[in-house]
Design an enzyme around this catalytic site. Structure first.
Site, PDB file in Angstrom:
ATOM      1  N   ASP A  43       0.842  -1.203   0.000  1.00  9.61           N
ATOM      2  CA  ASP A  43       0.000   0.000   0.000  1.00  9.61           C
ATOM      3  C   ASP A  43       0.874   1.250   0.000  1.00  9.61           C
ATOM      4  O   ASP A  43       1.750   1.411   0.855  1.00  9.61           O
ATOM      5  CB  ASP A  43      -0.877  -0.001   1.262  1.00  9.61           C
ATOM      6  CG  ASP A  43      -1.811   1.198   1.297  1.00  9.61           C
ATOM      7  OD1 ASP A  43      -2.940   1.072   0.802  1.00  9.61           O
ATOM      8  OD2 ASP A  43      -1.394   2.262   1.789  1.00  9.61           O
ATOM      9  N   TYR A  48       2.577  10.031  -0.082  1.00  6.67           N
ATOM     10  CA  TYR A  48       3.675   9.465   0.722  1.00  6.67           C
ATOM     11  C   TYR A  48       5.041   9.747   0.096  1.00  6.67           C
ATOM     12  O   TYR A  48       6.074   9.546   0.725  1.00  6.67           O
ATOM     13  CB  TYR A  48       3.529   7.942   0.906  1.00  6.67           C
ATOM     14  CG  TYR A  48       2.247   7.466   1.547  1.00  6.67           C
ATOM     15  CD1 TYR A  48       1.376   8.331   2.203  1.00  6.67           C
ATOM     16  CD2 TYR A  48       1.901   6.109   1.492  1.00  6.67           C
ATOM     17  CE1 TYR A  48       0.196   7.874   2.770  1.00  6.67           C
ATOM     18  CE2 TYR A  48       0.725   5.643   2.068  1.00  6.67           C
ATOM     19  CZ  TYR A  48      -0.132   6.526   2.691  1.00  6.67           C
ATOM     20  OH  TYR A  48      -1.294   6.049   3.242  1.00  6.67           O
ATOM     21  N   LYS A  77      -3.087   5.946  -4.244  1.00 11.12           N
ATOM     22  CA  LYS A  77      -4.248   6.815  -3.944  1.00 11.12           C
ATOM     23  C   LYS A  77      -4.153   8.162  -4.640  1.00 11.12           C
ATOM     24  O   LYS A  77      -3.064   8.745  -4.755  1.00 11.12           O
ATOM     25  CB  LYS A  77      -4.336   7.026  -2.422  1.00 11.12           C
ATOM     26  CG  LYS A  77      -4.233   5.719  -1.647  1.00 11.12           C
ATOM     27  CD  LYS A  77      -4.395   5.881  -0.158  1.00 11.12           C
ATOM     28  CE  LYS A  77      -4.011   4.583   0.546  1.00 11.12           C
ATOM     29  NZ  LYS A  77      -2.609   4.510   0.959  1.00 11.12           N
ATOM     30  N   HIS A 110      -8.064   9.333  -1.841  1.00 13.78           N
ATOM     31  CA  HIS A 110      -7.352   9.276  -0.551  1.00 13.78           C
ATOM     32  C   HIS A 110      -8.101   9.973   0.581  1.00 13.78           C
ATOM     33  O   HIS A 110      -8.092   9.525   1.714  1.00 13.78           O
ATOM     34  CB  HIS A 110      -5.964   9.910  -0.715  1.00 13.78           C
ATOM     35  CG  HIS A 110      -4.995   9.512   0.348  1.00 13.78           C
ATOM     36  ND1 HIS A 110      -3.639   9.579   0.183  1.00 13.78           N
ATOM     37  CD2 HIS A 110      -5.176   9.040   1.605  1.00 13.78           C
ATOM     38  CE1 HIS A 110      -3.042   9.167   1.282  1.00 13.78           C
ATOM     39  NE2 HIS A 110      -3.952   8.846   2.166  1.00 13.78           N
TER      40      HIS A 110
END
Ligand code: A2P
Length: 330
Positions: A43, A48, A77, A110
């Protein structure tokens, strides 16, 4: 490793490696260690900032012949700065390029709210007082574009993250392709039974992020957003969790993960430590007795157990789609 059949017709492994708060260099090593330890579900997310390194690890693993792409389940996402219909395909394509993949197994919206991007197009714009510049969010139009990603073959399953029950119900009411997954913060201190029931009734599979109570978040929020006013539940050190772990000859992390997986909730514990990555995967050779499930259920603190309420995004609570307004009033 156990998998769950999604409403999209595809299987999702119940254990994945989480990479939120994994610095790019660490993420690459962690993903490789996870794949070698038998994880098949990874994931990540645009926000990120580690998709490229996650992709590098996947490519190294594929190139050395250890397995095939079809065995993997890769999630990323749509970022908060891309939450508008015209941007959905653009951000999805960017993620595919960074991950060096031809398709995603799961693409999630997200967050239910939208920020305006700054001039770099990479980060949210801020007002002079440091608050984020908010933009309206049209879930219906965004979802239409998410559905187009499935139809064009770029994505196999679609879903959402950080939506509350109301937002999910609304999405279910107009979706042509139903959301296969809802990814939210979920752990013994924040069990959200009503949301769990809604998902079960609607064939939406839940994925729990921060299943270990995100012990890295205090430092993360402090270093990244200068916030230091948190009272997070320390579930890994809860004496009742430790008692169960000692009795079953398991670790507290394994007990916390098994508690969710045994209820068919997928978990994505983040770790960049190879030993903990292995430890977190050793949860499929035991069952928690019903009395222990009940003991763990009693650790629910309701909304007070929430760690990720997004208030580190200054001003987000003023967004019409901020999901936790009712909790702030409690
Ligand atoms: P590290 O990456 O150094 O292993 P969550 O998934 O709930 O957000 O928790 C992630 C945090 O928990 C990270 O700080 C991670 O640190 C730590 N962690 C991951 N696995 C374990 C484990 N088995 N025992 C203790 N801490 C863990």
């Amino acid at each position: 490793m156990a998998s769950k059949l999604l409403s999209s017709g595809h299987y999702m492994p119940l254990l994945g490696l989480g990479t939120w708060q994994a610095a790019p260099g660490d993420a690459e090593k962690a993903v490789l260690a996870a794949l070698e330890a038998g994880y098949r579900h990874i994931d990540t997310a645009t926000v990120y900032k580690n998709e490229k390194e996650v992709g590098n690890a996947i490519q190294s693993w594929l190139k050395c012949g250890a397995g095939r792409r079809e065995e993997l389940f890769v999630t990323t996402k749509l970022p908060h700065i891309g939450n508008r219909p015209n941007d959905v395909k653009i951000y999805c394509t960017k993620s595919l390029q960074s991950l060096q993949l031809e398709y995603l197994d799961l693409y999630l919206v997200h967050m239910p709210f939208t920020f305006k991007p700054d001039d770099t197009g990479e980060a949210p714009a801020k007002h002079n007082d440091g608050t984020f510049v908010l933009e309206e969010t049209d879930h219906k139009e965004i979802w239409n574009e998410m559905e187009s990603l499935v139809k064009s073959g770029l994505v196999r399953s679609i879903g959402v993250s950080n939506f509350n029950s109301k937002q999910l119900e609304r999405l279910l009411s107009f979706a042509e392709i139903q959301p296969a997954v809802l990814q939210v913060e979920l752990h013994v201190a924040l069990q959200q039974p009503e949301l769990q029931q809604l998902c079960r009734n609607s064939c939406v599979t839940l994925t729990a992020y921060s299943p270990l109570g995100s012990p890295g978040s205090k430092d993360h929020f402090k270093n990244k957003y200068g916030r230091n006013d948190f009272d997070f539940p320390d579930i890994l050190n809860d004496p009742r969790v430790i008692e169960i772990a000692e009795r079953l000859k398991r670790t507290p992390a394994q007990v916390l993960l098994k508690f969710l997986v045994q209820q068919e909730i997928a978990v994505i514990p983040k770790s960049v430590n190879p030993q903990r990555i292995i430890e977190n995967s050793q949860i499929f050779d035991f069952e928690l007795p019903q009395e222990d499930i009940e003991r763990l259920q009693s650790l629910d603190r309701g909304p007070k157990g929430r760690i990720v309420n997004f208030l580190f995004f200054k001003g987000v609570e003023c967004h019409a789609e901020y999901p936790f307004v009712s909790e702030l009033q409690q």
